[in-house]
Design a protein around this motif. Structure first.
Motif, PDB file in Angstrom:
ATOM      1  N   ALA A  15      36.851  31.269  31.925  1.00 28.41           N
ATOM      2  CA  ALA A  15      36.877  32.759  31.383  1.00 28.41           C
ATOM      3  C   ALA A  15      37.285  33.423  32.781  1.00 28.41           C
ATOM      4  CB  ALA A  15      35.350  33.172  31.021  1.00 28.41           C
ATOM      5  N   THR A  16      38.101  34.546  32.621  1.00 25.19           N
ATOM      6  CA  THR A  16      38.373  35.282  33.841  1.00 25.19           C
ATOM      7  C   THR A  16      37.746  36.790  33.580  1.00 25.19           C
ATOM      8  OG1 THR A  16      40.475  36.144  32.471  1.00 25.19           O
ATOM      9  CG2 THR A  16      40.735  34.053  34.017  1.00 25.19           C
ATOM     10  N   HIS A  17      37.040  37.005  34.491  1.00 27.85           N
ATOM     11  CA  HIS A  17      36.317  38.236  34.740  1.00 27.85           C
ATOM     12  C   HIS A  17      35.826  38.701  35.963  1.00 27.85           C
ATOM     13  CE1 HIS A  17      33.349  35.611  33.126  1.00 27.85           C
ATOM     14  NE2 HIS A  17      32.703  35.607  34.258  1.00 27.85           N
ATOM     15  N   ASP A  18      35.482  39.706  36.356  1.00 30.40           N
ATOM     16  CA  ASP A  18      35.010  40.247  37.699  1.00 30.40           C
ATOM     17  C   ASP A  18      33.572  39.833  37.697  1.00 30.40           C
ATOM     18  OD1 ASP A  18      34.644  41.265  40.184  1.00 30.40           O
ATOM     19  OD2 ASP A  18      35.394  43.164  39.709  1.00 30.40           O
ATOM     20  N   ARG A  19      33.111  38.831  38.474  1.00 29.85           N
ATOM     21  CA  ARG A  19      31.780  38.451  38.462  1.00 29.85           C
ATOM     22  C   ARG A  19      31.000  39.596  39.362  1.00 29.85           C
ATOM     23  NH1 ARG A  19      30.860  32.070  38.552  1.00 29.85           N
ATOM     24  NH2 ARG A  19      32.383  31.684  36.681  1.00 29.85           N
ATOM     25  N   ASP A  20      31.744  40.527  40.010  1.00 30.56           N
ATOM     26  CA  ASP A  20      30.901  41.577  40.681  1.00 30.56           C
ATOM     27  C   ASP A  20      30.917  42.914  39.965  1.00 30.56           C
ATOM     28  OD1 ASP A  20      30.631  40.173  43.110  1.00 30.56           O
ATOM     29  OD2 ASP A  20      32.759  40.616  43.812  1.00 30.56           O
ATOM     30  N   ALA A  21      31.437  42.744  38.756  1.00 28.93           N
ATOM     31  CA  ALA A  21      31.280  44.205  37.957  1.00 28.93           C
ATOM     32  C   ALA A  21      30.221  43.639  36.747  1.00 28.93           C
ATOM     33  CB  ALA A  21      32.680  44.092  37.274  1.00 28.93           C
ATOM     34  N   PHE A  29      24.655  35.709  33.783  1.00 27.05           N
ATOM     35  CA  PHE A  29      26.012  35.230  33.577  1.00 27.05           C
ATOM     36  C   PHE A  29      27.014  35.046  34.846  1.00 27.05           C
ATOM     37  CE2 PHE A  29      24.859  38.807  30.664  1.00 27.05           C
ATOM     38  CZ  PHE A  29      24.584  38.078  29.623  1.00 27.05           C
ATOM     39  N   ARG A  30      26.465  35.667  35.813  1.00 31.76           N
ATOM     40  CA  ARG A  30      27.190  35.235  37.122  1.00 31.76           C
ATOM     41  C   ARG A  30      27.338  33.926  37.558  1.00 31.76           C
ATOM     42  NH1 ARG A  30      27.842  39.242  42.122  1.00 31.76           N
ATOM     43  NH2 ARG A  30      28.945  37.996  43.513  1.00 31.76           N
ATOM     44  N   GLU A  31      26.247  33.111  37.581  1.00 32.26           N
ATOM     45  CA  GLU A  31      26.174  31.931  37.747  1.00 32.26           C
ATOM     46  C   GLU A  31      26.732  30.736  37.193  1.00 32.26           C
ATOM     47  OE1 GLU A  31      22.034  31.190  37.959  1.00 32.26           O
ATOM     48  OE2 GLU A  31      21.716  32.750  39.530  1.00 32.26           O
ATOM     49  N   HIS A 209      18.027  33.817  35.223  1.00 33.39           N
ATOM     50  CA  HIS A 209      18.620  32.642  35.238  1.00 33.39           C
ATOM     51  C   HIS A 209      18.938  31.621  34.050  1.00 33.39           C
ATOM     52  CE1 HIS A 209      18.492  33.463  39.564  1.00 33.39           C
ATOM     53  NE2 HIS A 209      17.361  33.538  39.656  1.00 33.39           N
ATOM     54  N   GLY A 210      18.595  32.267  33.143  1.00 37.87           N
ATOM     55  CA  GLY A 210      18.968  31.676  31.825  1.00 37.87           C
ATOM     56  C   GLY A 210      17.694  31.762  30.692  1.00 37.87           C
ATOM     57  N   LEU A 211      17.973  30.942  29.658  1.00 38.90           N
ATOM     58  CA  LEU A 211      17.174  31.055  28.396  1.00 38.90           C
ATOM     59  C   LEU A 211      16.533  29.817  28.102  1.00 38.90           C
ATOM     60  CD1 LEU A 211      19.822  32.869  26.315  1.00 38.90           C
ATOM     61  CD2 LEU A 211      17.315  33.654  26.308  1.00 38.90           C
ATOM     62  N   GLU A 212      15.344  29.811  27.727  1.00 45.53           N
ATOM     63  CA  GLU A 212      14.525  28.363  27.521  1.00 45.53           C
ATOM     64  C   GLU A 212      13.580  28.767  26.241  1.00 45.53           C
ATOM     65  OE1 GLU A 212      12.296  27.349  30.741  1.00 45.53           O
ATOM     66  OE2 GLU A 212      11.149  29.379  30.884  1.00 45.53           O
TER      67      GLU A 212
END
Length: 242
Positions: A15-21, A29-31, A209-212
């Motif tokens: 996926a292409t998106h700005d990970r700083d936005a 989502f960033r990781e 950092h996620g779902l569990e």
């Protein structure tokens, strides 16, 4: 086909998106590698403020055909043209979904936009609206009973916000009827241990950092409430020191 209809949402590795936005800057989502699977008619997500729960719901809602401000399919009750903030709906541009089958009905309920949506229903002449002539909590319950009696995907962001503990049990009764009807899928974000206790629901804990999967007794919400009930004075004193 019985629910869940929405089986999985994920962000592809390419996926292409700005990970700083926002919202892609959130650690959730960033990781990379974000994925959420649904295996039950009712899924409940718990977690601290700021980890991305509402953002995720908004992204799922837009992906499913709702407006990120809430309402039913095709509703545009809130004009966001002049909004300074960026909503989680932009997450939908990178989210992918797996449906079996895809459904078009349902509702996206956001506590913070309830009055705008309710007023929109009044203005368009909905014969079963008039939710604002009641107290905040009573309006919520009337709204839930009227709008959630139909098949589809229902997404609730903190439905307990105006409900007393007793009225939260009324909400659980509604969930039980929706589930028994076999035609609805429900996704809820909540801070309420009462709602988290809905029998048979898939309960997930969201962190940065996620779902569990998590048991009710292991959620921070339940532990704090249990400590408070056991020793209200001591708990308040300990939590308000400094």
């Amino acid at each position: 086909m019985p629910p869940p209809y929405l089986r999985r949402v994920w962000i592809p590795d390419d996926a292409t998106h700005d990970r700083d936005a926002y919202p892609f800057c959130l650690p959730l989502f960033r990781e990379g590698g974000f994925e959420l699977a649904f295996d039950r008619p009712v899924t409940i997500v718990a977690g601290e403020n700021g980890v991305g729960k509402s953002t995720l719901l908004e992204g799922i809602a837009v992906l499913a055909g709702f407006d990120e401000s809430g309402g039913g399919p095709g509703y545009r009750a809130v004009d966001n043209a002049r909004a300074a903030e960026t909503g989680g709906g932009s997450l939908a541009r990178s989210l992918k979904a797996s449906w079996l089958p895809k459904v078009g009905g349902g509702w996206f309920f956001r506590a913070e936009s309830f009055f705008s949506v309710a007023r929109y229903l009044d203005e368009v002449g909905s014969p079963s609206a008039d939710f604002l002539s009641h107290s905040h909590g009573e309006g919520f319950i009337r709204f839930f009973k009227e709008r959630c009696a139909r098949p589809g995907l229902f997404i609730f962001d903190e439905p307990e916000s105006a409900l007393s503990p007793t009225r939260q049990f009324d909400f659980l009764k509604l969930l039980k009827r929706m589930e028994a009807g076999g035609r609805t899928q429900v996704v809820i974000v909540t801070h309420s241990p009462i709602i988290m206790a809905h029998p048979g629901a898939g309960l997930l804990r969201m962190t940065r950092h996620g779902l569990e999967p998590v048991a009710l007794q292991d959620t921070e919400h339940f532990r704090i409430m249990r400590q408070f009930v056991n020793d209200p004075g001591g708990m308040v004193e300990a939590m308000t020191e400094g």
